[in-house]
Design an enzyme around this catalytic site. Structure first.
Site, PDB file in Angstrom:
ATOM      1  N   ASP A 105       0.859  -1.135  -0.032  1.00 32.54           N
ATOM      2  CA  ASP A 105       0.115   0.125  -0.034  1.00 32.54           C
ATOM      3  C   ASP A 105       1.015   1.233  -0.026  1.00 32.54           C
ATOM      4  OD1 ASP A 105      -1.921  -1.903   0.439  1.00 32.54           O
ATOM      5  OD2 ASP A 105      -2.758  -1.271   2.234  1.00 32.54           O
ATOM      6  N   ASP A 180      -2.387   5.505  -2.968  1.00 36.25           N
ATOM      7  CA  ASP A 180      -1.933   4.408  -2.115  1.00 36.25           C
ATOM      8  C   ASP A 180      -1.049   3.810  -3.319  1.00 36.25           C
ATOM      9  OD1 ASP A 180      -3.043   5.066  -0.017  1.00 36.25           O
ATOM     10  OD2 ASP A 180      -4.177   3.228   0.403  1.00 36.25           O
ATOM     11  N   HIS A 229      -7.329   0.177  -4.352  1.00 37.78           N
ATOM     12  CA  HIS A 229      -6.419  -0.698  -4.563  1.00 37.78           C
ATOM     13  C   HIS A 229      -6.852  -1.419  -5.708  1.00 37.78           C
ATOM     14  CE1 HIS A 229      -4.987  -0.243  -0.169  1.00 37.78           C
ATOM     15  NE2 HIS A 229      -4.844   0.794  -0.701  1.00 37.78           N
ATOM     16  N   ASP A 231      -5.240  -4.213  -6.983  1.00 35.68           N
ATOM     17  CA  ASP A 231      -4.632  -5.546  -6.799  1.00 35.68           C
ATOM     18  C   ASP A 231      -5.760  -6.770  -6.371  1.00 35.68           C
ATOM     19  OD1 ASP A 231      -4.536  -4.805  -4.374  1.00 35.68           O
ATOM     20  OD2 ASP A 231      -2.296  -5.118  -3.938  1.00 35.68           O
ATOM     21  N   CYS A 336      -0.417  -7.421  -1.328  1.00 34.50           N
ATOM     22  CA  CYS A 336      -0.490  -6.274  -0.308  1.00 34.50           C
ATOM     23  C   CYS A 336       0.574  -6.498   0.647  1.00 34.50           C
ATOM     24  CB  CYS A 336      -1.734  -6.321   0.350  1.00 34.50           C
ATOM     25  SG  CYS A 336      -3.283  -6.072  -0.577  1.00 34.50           S
TER      26      CYS A 336
END
Length: 346
Positions: A105, A180, A229, A231, A336
């Site tokens: 992150d 992030d 995020h 991912d 992560c």
């Protein structure tokens, strides 16, 4: 804590053979405290009430998450990968923070450069400083490596100011750079990113400004009103093959980007189900896409997720199974929990 000499930083994709990596530690992790507008925009509604100041995760949950992170690090070491870790036992409750378990992150490697996030959430503003300074100091001894630290201006507490609040799509405005690094995915010299409730245009401009010469950010169009995020939306498995979450992005949107024009793009074919225990306090079951690829042939997958593993194997991958449910519970999965330092793309 003694930090081993780091090989350097050289990584610009998600699939070349991984040689050196950071793996996080949970510490005394807490539900991140952020303004209600940020929490409501991003967190599962069933758990939004838990995100209060000084609200630690259950001790037993964190103990199990820490054990999973240790086991994951041991797997990577057994595969011949150099593993670097932050100090154990950081008291994030005392720091009014979150955790050190999710370094992706806050740090992104691009070529020989490490870029630190300008977090939107105030409780995360010192996360990299507290947990990862010793590793960054060791990395910076290699004069070829560029470390881009978060600027003092990112302390500005203006992201929720009300200008244009009735028309803007995201919780945050564009008053200062915010991002992030988990909102970006590296595909060689093209970095795909998304706008989200934690990443704004000023943040994208900041990243582009600090990239090594020849690298370019391109923003993908996602259909995710709670975006935070990238991912759990796209996952490159090797050069030429990417899997994606068809609930959040379309093949057509991906093919708008020249880097993916000729790739095999595979939609994840199932609707993943959330576990009942431990609960996913901060995430969705689409963490099945949040895997770590070791070399374009092997990847690490949650030990109980046999459905995903079988599908990945049908695409030519070898799956290394690792228990990670308790890490999932506190906010992320294998991607992560890591930061690539060196990938060998020679």
């Amino acid at each position: 804590m003694t930090i081993k000499p780091v090989l350097g930083v050289q990584a610009d994709d998600e699939w070349s053979p991984l040689r050196a990596v950071i793996v996080g530690r949970a510490g005394r992790a807490c539900f991140p405290s952020a303004p209600a507008k940020m929490i409501e925009a991003t967190m599962p509604s069933a758990h939004a009430h838990r995100f209060q100041p000084k609200a630690p995760f259950p001790e037993k949950l964190i103990a199990k998450a820490e054990a999973e992170l240790d086991y994951f690090a041991a797997i990577l070491k057994a595969e011949g990968i150099e593993v670097y870790r932050p100090p154990a036992g950081i008291d994030w409750l005392a720091e009014e923070g979150y955790t050190g378990a999710m370094p992706r992150d806050g740090l992104m490697s691009v070529g020989n450069t490490l870029i630190e996030a300008c977090f939107a959430w105030p409780c995360r503003s010192r996360e990299i400083e507290i947990a990862y300074t010793s590793i960054l100091d060791a990395v910076s001894k290699d004069t070829r490596v560029q470390i881009v630290r978060r600027p003092a201006s990112s302390f500005a507490n203006t992201l929720l100011d009300e200008e244009d609040s009735c028309t803007r799509q995201w919780a945050i405005n564009n008053s200062r750079p915010a991002f992030d690094t988990a909102d970006f995915m590296r595909l060689g010299h093209t970095i795909l990113g998304q706008y989200s409730h934690v990443t704004n245009q000023a943040g994208v401009d900041y990243i582009q400004q600090h990239l090594p010469k020849g690298y370019q950010v391109e923003m993908i169009e996602v259909n995710d009103p709670s975006a935070m995020h990238i991912d759990a939306t796209i996952l490159p498995l090797r050069d030429g093959l990417l899997v994606y979450n068809p609930m959040k992005i379309t093949e057509a949107a991906l093919r708008q980007h020249a880097v993916l024009a000729s790739w095999d793009l595979q939609p994840y074919p199932f609707i993943p189900q959330a576990p009942t225990e431990p609960p996913l306090y901060m995430t969705s079951p689409w963490l099945c896409l949040n895997a770590l690829v070791l070399d374009g042939k092997r990847m690490v997958v949650e030990a109980s997720d046999l459905q995903s593993a079988q599908w990945y194997e049908s695409l030519g991958m070898e799956c290394i199974m690792c228990p990670f449910k308790h890490v999932n519970s506190i906010g992320g999965s294998f991607h992560c929990a890591t930061v690539d330092l060196v990938r060998d793309n020679s």
